[in-house]
Scaffold this active site. Structure first.
Site, PDB file in Angstrom:
ATOM      1  N   LYS A 125      10.796  19.501  27.284  1.00 39.76           N
ATOM      2  CA  LYS A 125      10.272  18.629  28.337  1.00 39.76           C
ATOM      3  C   LYS A 125      11.195  18.210  29.212  1.00 39.76           C
ATOM      4  O   LYS A 125      11.156  18.454  30.514  1.00 39.76           O
ATOM      5  CB  LYS A 125       9.633  17.467  27.967  1.00 39.76           C
ATOM      6  CG  LYS A 125       8.943  16.385  28.748  1.00 39.76           C
ATOM      7  CD  LYS A 125       8.630  15.108  28.351  1.00 39.76           C
ATOM      8  CE  LYS A 125       8.442  14.025  29.502  1.00 39.76           C
ATOM      9  NZ  LYS A 125       8.331  12.880  28.824  1.00 39.76           N
ATOM     10  N   CYS A 195      -7.042   6.449  34.987  1.00 39.78           N
ATOM     11  CA  CYS A 195      -7.325   7.080  33.490  1.00 39.78           C
ATOM     12  C   CYS A 195      -6.188   6.540  32.517  1.00 39.78           C
ATOM     13  O   CYS A 195      -5.424   7.303  31.933  1.00 39.78           O
ATOM     14  CB  CYS A 195      -7.420   8.312  33.743  1.00 39.78           C
ATOM     15  SG  CYS A 195      -7.855   9.434  32.148  1.00 39.78           S
ATOM     16  N   CYS A 202     -13.241   4.593  33.899  1.00 38.06           N
ATOM     17  CA  CYS A 202     -14.342   5.539  33.935  1.00 38.06           C
ATOM     18  C   CYS A 202     -15.357   5.119  35.250  1.00 38.06           C
ATOM     19  O   CYS A 202     -15.607   5.925  36.003  1.00 38.06           O
ATOM     20  CB  CYS A 202     -15.203   5.930  33.149  1.00 38.06           C
ATOM     21  SG  CYS A 202     -14.122   6.652  31.846  1.00 38.06           S
ATOM     22  N   CYS A 205     -13.597   5.606  38.592  1.00 35.38           N
ATOM     23  CA  CYS A 205     -12.822   6.856  38.616  1.00 35.38           C
ATOM     24  C   CYS A 205     -13.524   7.929  39.576  1.00 35.38           C
ATOM     25  O   CYS A 205     -14.600   8.164  39.434  1.00 35.38           O
ATOM     26  CB  CYS A 205     -12.939   7.576  37.196  1.00 35.38           C
ATOM     27  SG  CYS A 205     -11.996   9.086  37.307  1.00 35.38           S
ATOM     28  N   CYS A 211     -16.295  14.808  34.711  1.00 29.79           N
ATOM     29  CA  CYS A 211     -15.298  14.657  33.696  1.00 29.79           C
ATOM     30  C   CYS A 211     -16.054  14.633  32.404  1.00 29.79           C
ATOM     31  O   CYS A 211     -17.091  13.785  32.356  1.00 29.79           O
ATOM     32  CB  CYS A 211     -14.402  13.538  33.921  1.00 29.79           C
ATOM     33  SG  CYS A 211     -13.530  13.340  32.211  1.00 29.79           S
TER      34      CYS A 211
HETATM   35  S1  SF4 Z   1     -13.785   9.660  33.969  1.00 25.92           S
HETATM   36 FE1  SF4 Z   1     -12.454  11.057  32.849  1.00 25.92          FE
HETATM   37  S2  SF4 Z   1     -10.594  11.199  34.285  1.00 25.92           S
HETATM   38 FE2  SF4 Z   1     -11.659   9.364  34.925  1.00 25.92          FE
HETATM   39  S3  SF4 Z   1     -11.144   7.633  33.986  1.00 25.92           S
HETATM   40 FE3  SF4 Z   1     -12.638   8.477  32.570  1.00 25.92          FE
HETATM   41  S4  SF4 Z   1     -11.756   9.652  30.980  1.00 25.92           S
HETATM   42 FE4  SF4 Z   1     -10.196   9.239  32.917  1.00 25.92          FE
END
Ligand code: SF4
Length: 217
Positions: A125, A195, A202, A205, A211
């Site tokens: 890394k 996230c 979510c 998001c 997702c």
């Molecule tokens: S929808 Fe998916 S990408 Fe968005 S916060 Fe939730 S788990 Fe993370």
């Protein structure tokens, strides 16, 4: 929506997300085009919070910012300078080893993963991060906890994949080449703002509808 379209949508939505755009750059980005400093910062950053890495590398570079000058520092000076990072006692030896090797190489930091990984304290890394920041070589995707976690949640990486080089290989198989360079910074910012590790946001998001939320309870 087919998978290439979904991935393009993920990328485009994230780079236009206001929370992410306004996030501060990572400490590593200050060393773009400066391989020696990028290598030191990447090594110091292992297991360490961003702000502590920034403090330590700034302390160290204030004492010496070139390999030869760094070799002249005492262990105590290095220890005090990098004390904000985790495992700083062991990293004193790594700082010295890096300075000695780079000085012996005419001040030039190697440009390959294999050569860099011969240095003490430099794993895969750190080497990938050094090449990306120091030289703009983005043949791999830097994988940290954010990249790995979000890759799984988004269904881009198998849930059982743990090792960073394997996460990198799986991501490279699905992400177009031009996304590799920005993927780490994007995921770091996204992982700190939306996230989140334990409580992903979510509901707010921008990727909620595309997702699969793999592993999210
Ligand atoms: S929808 Fe998916 S990408 Fe968005 S916060 Fe939730 S788990 Fe993370």
């Amino acid at each position: 929506m087919d998978e290439p379209t979904r991935i393009r949508e993920i990328y485009d939505r994230l780079i236009h997300t206001r929370d992410i755009q306004h996030w501060q750059p990572t400490s590593m980005s200050y060393f773009e085009g400066q391989p020696f400093k990028a290598l030191l910062a990447a090594m110091l950053s292992a297991q360490t919070r961003e702000e502590n890495t920034t403090a330590a590398i700034n302390n160290l570079l204030a004492l010496a910012d070139a390999p030869e000058a760094m070799m002249q520092l005492s262990d105590e000076q290095i220890r005090t300078a990098i004390s904000p990072v985790m495992y700083f006692e062991g990293k004193v030896r790594y700082v010295r080893d890096i300075a000695e090797h780079v000085a012996a190489n005419g001040g030039v930091v190697p440009r390959t993963l294999d050569e860099l990984m011969e240095y003490k304290g430099v794993g895969w890394k750190v080497a990938v991060l050094t090449l990306a920041m120091g030289y703009g070589i983005n043949d791999n995707i830097t994988v940290d906890v954010h990249v790995a976690r979000i890759g799984i949640r988004l269904g881009l990486v198998k849930a059982t994949t743990k090792q960073p080089p394997k996460v990198n290989e799986e991501l490279k198989q699905v992400l177009p080449r031009e996304m590799w360079e920005h993927w780490n910074a994007l995921m770091v910012m996204f992982g700190r703002t939306i996230c989140l590790p334990t409580y992903p946001q979510c509901k707010k998001c921008p990727l909620n509808d595309i997702c699969p939320k793999v592993g999210v309870k």
